[in-house]
Design an enzyme around this catalytic site. Structure first.
Site, PDB file in Angstrom:
ATOM      1  N   GLU A 219      -9.678  -1.891   5.157  1.00  0.00           N
ATOM      2  CA  GLU A 219     -10.358  -1.615   6.427  1.00  0.00           C
ATOM      3  C   GLU A 219     -11.555  -2.553   6.618  1.00  0.00           C
ATOM      4  O   GLU A 219     -12.015  -3.179   5.661  1.00  0.00           O
ATOM      5  CB  GLU A 219     -10.834  -0.153   6.412  1.00  0.00           C
ATOM      6  CG  GLU A 219      -9.710   0.872   6.355  1.00  0.00           C
ATOM      7  CD  GLU A 219      -8.982   1.067   7.687  1.00  0.00           C
ATOM      8  OE1 GLU A 219      -8.984   0.150   8.536  1.00  0.00           O
ATOM      9  OE2 GLU A 219      -8.402   2.160   7.872  1.00  0.00           O
TER      10      GLU A 219
ATOM     11  N   ASP B 113       0.820  -1.215   0.000  1.00  0.00           N
ATOM     12  CA  ASP B 113       0.000   0.000   0.000  1.00  0.00           C
ATOM     13  C   ASP B 113       0.855   1.267   0.000  1.00  0.00           C
ATOM     14  O   ASP B 113       2.075   1.210   0.174  1.00  0.00           O
ATOM     15  CB  ASP B 113      -0.961  -0.007   1.202  1.00  0.00           C
ATOM     16  CG  ASP B 113      -0.284  -0.389   2.521  1.00  0.00           C
ATOM     17  OD1 ASP B 113       0.966  -0.333   2.589  1.00  0.00           O
ATOM     18  OD2 ASP B 113      -0.984  -0.740   3.467  1.00  0.00           O
TER      19      ASP B 113
ATOM     20  N   ASN C 251      -7.679  -2.938  14.173  1.00  0.00           N
ATOM     21  CA  ASN C 251      -9.055  -3.227  13.749  1.00  0.00           C
ATOM     22  C   ASN C 251      -9.097  -4.400  12.755  1.00  0.00           C
ATOM     23  O   ASN C 251     -10.122  -4.671  12.150  1.00  0.00           O
ATOM     24  CB  ASN C 251      -9.712  -1.977  13.137  1.00  0.00           C
ATOM     25  CG  ASN C 251      -9.014  -1.495  11.874  1.00  0.00           C
ATOM     26  OD1 ASN C 251      -8.070  -2.118  11.389  1.00  0.00           O
ATOM     27  ND2 ASN C 251      -9.477  -0.384  11.325  1.00  0.00           N
TER      28      ASN C 251
ATOM     29  N   HIS D 272      -7.177  -4.662   9.980  1.00  0.00           N
ATOM     30  CA  HIS D 272      -6.857  -4.369   8.582  1.00  0.00           C
ATOM     31  C   HIS D 272      -5.575  -5.069   8.149  1.00  0.00           C
ATOM     32  O   HIS D 272      -4.652  -5.259   8.949  1.00  0.00           O
ATOM     33  CB  HIS D 272      -6.850  -2.865   8.268  1.00  0.00           C
ATOM     34  CG  HIS D 272      -5.719  -2.058   8.796  1.00  0.00           C
ATOM     35  ND1 HIS D 272      -5.898  -0.969   9.614  1.00  0.00           N
ATOM     36  CD2 HIS D 272      -4.380  -2.127   8.586  1.00  0.00           C
ATOM     37  CE1 HIS D 272      -4.731  -0.424   9.884  1.00  0.00           C
ATOM     38  NE2 HIS D 272      -3.788  -1.107   9.276  1.00  0.00           N
TER      39      HIS D 272
HETATM   40  C1  GLP Z   1      -0.358   0.277   8.600  1.00  0.00           C
HETATM   41  C2  GLP Z   1      -0.041  -0.509   7.320  1.00  0.00           C
HETATM   42  C3  GLP Z   1      -0.289  -1.972   7.526  1.00  0.00           C
HETATM   43  C4  GLP Z   1       0.344  -2.422   8.828  1.00  0.00           C
HETATM   44  C5  GLP Z   1      -0.353  -1.766   9.994  1.00  0.00           C
HETATM   45  C6  GLP Z   1       0.212  -2.144  11.354  1.00  0.00           C
HETATM   46  O1  GLP Z   1      -1.611   0.856   8.619  1.00  0.00           O
HETATM   47  N1  GLP Z   1      -0.749  -0.064   6.180  1.00  0.00           N
HETATM   48  O2  GLP Z   1       0.238  -2.690   6.416  1.00  0.00           O
HETATM   49  O3  GLP Z   1       0.233  -3.804   8.969  1.00  0.00           O
HETATM   50  O4  GLP Z   1      -0.252  -0.375   9.829  1.00  0.00           O
HETATM   51  O5  GLP Z   1       1.265  -1.311  11.693  1.00  0.00           O
HETATM   52  P1  GLP Z   1       2.229  -1.462  12.922  1.00  0.00           P
HETATM   53  O6  GLP Z   1       3.158  -2.549  12.566  1.00  0.00           O
HETATM   54  O7  GLP Z   1       2.911  -0.133  13.023  1.00  0.00           O
HETATM   55  O8  GLP Z   1       1.377  -1.798  14.106  1.00  0.00           O
END
Ligand code: GLP
Length: 229
Positions: free
Chosen positions: A136, A63, A129, A131
């Site tokens: 989402e 993404d 959540n 995702h």
């Molecule tokens: C972001 C990314 C996701 C990632 C998530 C968790 O929103 N788009 O791909 O898995 O956050 O992030 P973190 O590892 O900082 O908890």
């Protein structure tokens, strides 16, 4: 099928993640789906320090935020450059272009590219959540690469990386759930208490579009590494 490996020690967890990636690479994987987020930073640090060579491999990121240039320090382009690509270059590295003037055409371009280079491996983090990528809650399991409006909980969770929480983009481009599920092998890493509730939902094995990561129960080959007991 989901296989879970639990670690008391995060060093051991990340060492295992590197070993899995080395093994996947050694057994012929050429296309790697990559992820961003705080969870991946220790992994990329270890990959950079390893002897693994990605120069014959192709990467695709999950993404990218819409509206941040490639050189913006919070863009995922910049993150990947700093965390991995500067030290471990791939033959080709692809990310969605969040600065494209026609975002629908950009989503289509990225999805077409993904279909041309089927993913041998996909790395995933998970949002509180549920995702995956930026898919989402409520996203169709049939979705391919698309534009998303970020939920307020995701924007709040990611605000820690920005100087001003208002700067967190409101939209992103993400691989869809169907795009992710086409990968032959999926490695998900979930660390820290904040991820406990969502991980439990994923491990219950009941798929619901309300918790995107629960789709993984329908995939033939998923490994989850966690420090949660
Ligand atoms: C972001 C990314 C996701 C990632 C998530 C968790 O929103 N788009 O791909 O898995 O956050 O992030 P973190 O590892 O900082 O908890």
């Amino acid at each position: 099928m989901i296989q879970v490996e639990r670690f008391h020690d995060t060093d051991a967890l990340y060492a295992r993640a590197v070993a899995i990636i080395e093994e996947v690479k050694a057994t012929g994987a050429k296309t790697f789906g990559l992820a961003t987020g705080g969870t991946m930073e220790p992994l990329y640090e270890r990959l950079c320090a390893s002897t693994i060579d990605f120069s014959d491999a192709v990467s695709f990121n999950l993404d990218e935020y819409i509206g941040l240039s490639e050189t913006h320090p919070e863009s995922y382009h910049y993150y990947m450059q700093q965390q991995l690509f500067d030290q471990k270059p791939f033959q080709q590295s692809h990310l969605p272009n969040g600065f494209a003037s026609d975002l629908e055409a950009e989503a289509e371009r990225y999805e077409t590219l993904l279909q041309q280079y089927p993913l041998d491996f996909q790395l995933l983090g998970i949002g509180v959540n549920g995702h995956i990528g930026f898919n989402e809650p409520g996203t169709s399991f049939q979705s391919t690469t698309h534009v998303v409006t970020l939920s307020s909980s995701t924007r709040a969770a990611n605000a820690r990386f920005f100087e001003d929480p208002e700067e967190v983009p409101t939209r992103a481009l993400t691989m869809g759930i169907a795009s992710i599920m086409r990968a032959k092998f999926i490695l998900l890493i979930a660390t820290g208490e904040k991820k406990r509730a969502v991980l439990e939902k994923v491990l219950m094995g009941v798929s619901t579009e309300e918790v995107p990561a629960t789709v993984l129960a329908n995939h033939p080959r998923v490994v989850i590494l966690t420090d949660l007991q």
